[in-house]
Design a protein around this motif. Structure first.
Motif, PDB file in Angstrom:
ATOM      1  N   ARG A   9      -1.917  -0.994  -7.242  1.00 16.70           N
ATOM      2  CA  ARG A   9      -1.364  -0.568  -8.533  1.00 16.70           C
ATOM      3  C   ARG A   9      -1.612  -1.665  -9.579  1.00 16.70           C
ATOM      4  NH1 ARG A   9       3.045   2.944  -9.782  1.00 16.70           N
ATOM      5  NH2 ARG A   9       3.129   3.315  -7.559  1.00 16.70           N
ATOM      6  N   ARG A  26      -0.472   8.211 -13.415  1.00 18.50           N
ATOM      7  CA  ARG A  26      -0.118   9.419 -12.653  1.00 18.50           C
ATOM      8  C   ARG A  26      -0.959   9.539 -11.382  1.00 18.50           C
ATOM      9  NH1 ARG A  26       2.758  11.871 -11.313  1.00 18.50           N
ATOM     10  NH2 ARG A  26       2.099  14.007 -11.570  1.00 18.50           N
ATOM     11  N   GLU A  67       0.515   7.216  -8.818  1.00 21.86           N
ATOM     12  CA  GLU A  67       1.736   7.800  -8.247  1.00 21.86           C
ATOM     13  C   GLU A  67       1.390   8.912  -7.262  1.00 21.86           C
ATOM     14  OE1 GLU A  67       3.923   9.037 -11.692  1.00 21.86           O
ATOM     15  OE2 GLU A  67       4.285   6.975 -12.341  1.00 21.86           O
ATOM     16  N   LEU A  68       0.486   9.796  -7.656  1.00 20.70           N
ATOM     17  CA  LEU A  68       0.106  10.920  -6.804  1.00 20.70           C
ATOM     18  C   LEU A  68      -0.469  10.440  -5.473  1.00 20.70           C
ATOM     19  CD1 LEU A  68      -0.341  14.032  -6.533  1.00 20.70           C
ATOM     20  CD2 LEU A  68      -2.593  13.651  -7.548  1.00 20.70           C
ATOM     21  N   PHE A  69      -1.302   9.406  -5.507  1.00 18.79           N
ATOM     22  CA  PHE A  69      -1.960   8.914  -4.307  1.00 18.79           C
ATOM     23  C   PHE A  69      -1.127   7.880  -3.552  1.00 18.79           C
ATOM     24  CE2 PHE A  69      -5.333  11.240  -6.137  1.00 18.79           C
ATOM     25  CZ  PHE A  69      -6.197  11.545  -5.111  1.00 18.79           C
ATOM     26  N   GLY A  70       0.031   7.519  -4.086  1.00 20.31           N
ATOM     27  CA  GLY A  70       0.938   6.615  -3.387  1.00 20.31           C
ATOM     28  C   GLY A  70       0.358   5.233  -3.122  1.00 20.31           C
ATOM     29  N   LEU A  71      -0.332   4.674  -4.099  1.00 21.03           N
ATOM     30  CA  LEU A  71      -0.947   3.363  -3.905  1.00 21.03           C
ATOM     31  C   LEU A  71       0.103   2.259  -3.826  1.00 21.03           C
ATOM     32  CD1 LEU A  71      -4.034   3.603  -6.286  1.00 21.03           C
ATOM     33  CD2 LEU A  71      -3.847   4.231  -3.882  1.00 21.03           C
ATOM     34  N   ASP A  72      -0.203   1.221  -3.049  1.00 23.38           N
ATOM     35  CA  ASP A  72       0.740   0.109  -2.894  1.00 23.38           C
ATOM     36  C   ASP A  72       0.743  -0.768  -4.148  1.00 23.38           C
ATOM     37  OD1 ASP A  72      -1.412  -1.775  -2.772  1.00 23.38           O
ATOM     38  OD2 ASP A  72      -1.540  -1.551  -0.607  1.00 23.38           O
ATOM     39  N   ALA A 132      -6.607  10.279  -0.244  1.00 25.96           N
ATOM     40  CA  ALA A 132      -5.362  10.362   0.518  1.00 25.96           C
ATOM     41  C   ALA A 132      -5.380  11.679   1.293  1.00 25.96           C
ATOM     42  CB  ALA A 132      -4.149  10.315  -0.407  1.00 25.96           C
TER      43      ALA A 132
END
Length: 101
Positions: free
Chosen positions: A47, A35, A38-43, A63
């Motif tokens: 990931r 989660r 997902e929240l931090f939008g990692l590539d 972020a």
């Protein structure tokens, strides 16, 4: 032990976290590694690094517009085979998306 018995025997639960992560926990709650990613939008590469194997160092996620979050190291994790539900995988366990025994 079922959930009701666990709650009856241990009505309070404690979790330790980095002081850096406290604002994120206050804002978003205690989130699994999956989660947080997902929240931090990692590539995809980051990931994979964080979910693919136990990590031996903590990672601070940052972020814009979000308080920092910390994914703690898993060096203290002992005997993972005994902790992982038989219907799950080590990757699911590390992501925090599987039940523990």
């Amino acid at each position: 032990m079922n959930v009701e018995e666990l709650v009856e025997r241990h009505p309070q639960v404690f979790h330790t976290t980095s002081a850096t992560a406290w604002p994120s926990v206050q804002r978003h709650g205690l989130l699994s590694t999956q989660r947080l990613i997902e929240l931090f939008g990692l590539d995809a590469a980051e990931r994979g690094r964080l979910l693919g194997a136990p990590h031996t160092h903590s990672a601070v996620l940052r972020a814009p517009g979000l308080p920092p979050a910390v994914i703690r190291d898993q060096k203290p994790m002992k005997f993972p085979a005994e902790k992982i539900d038989p219907s799950s995988s080590p990757a699911e366990y590390l992501a925090g998306s599987t039940p523990v025994r």
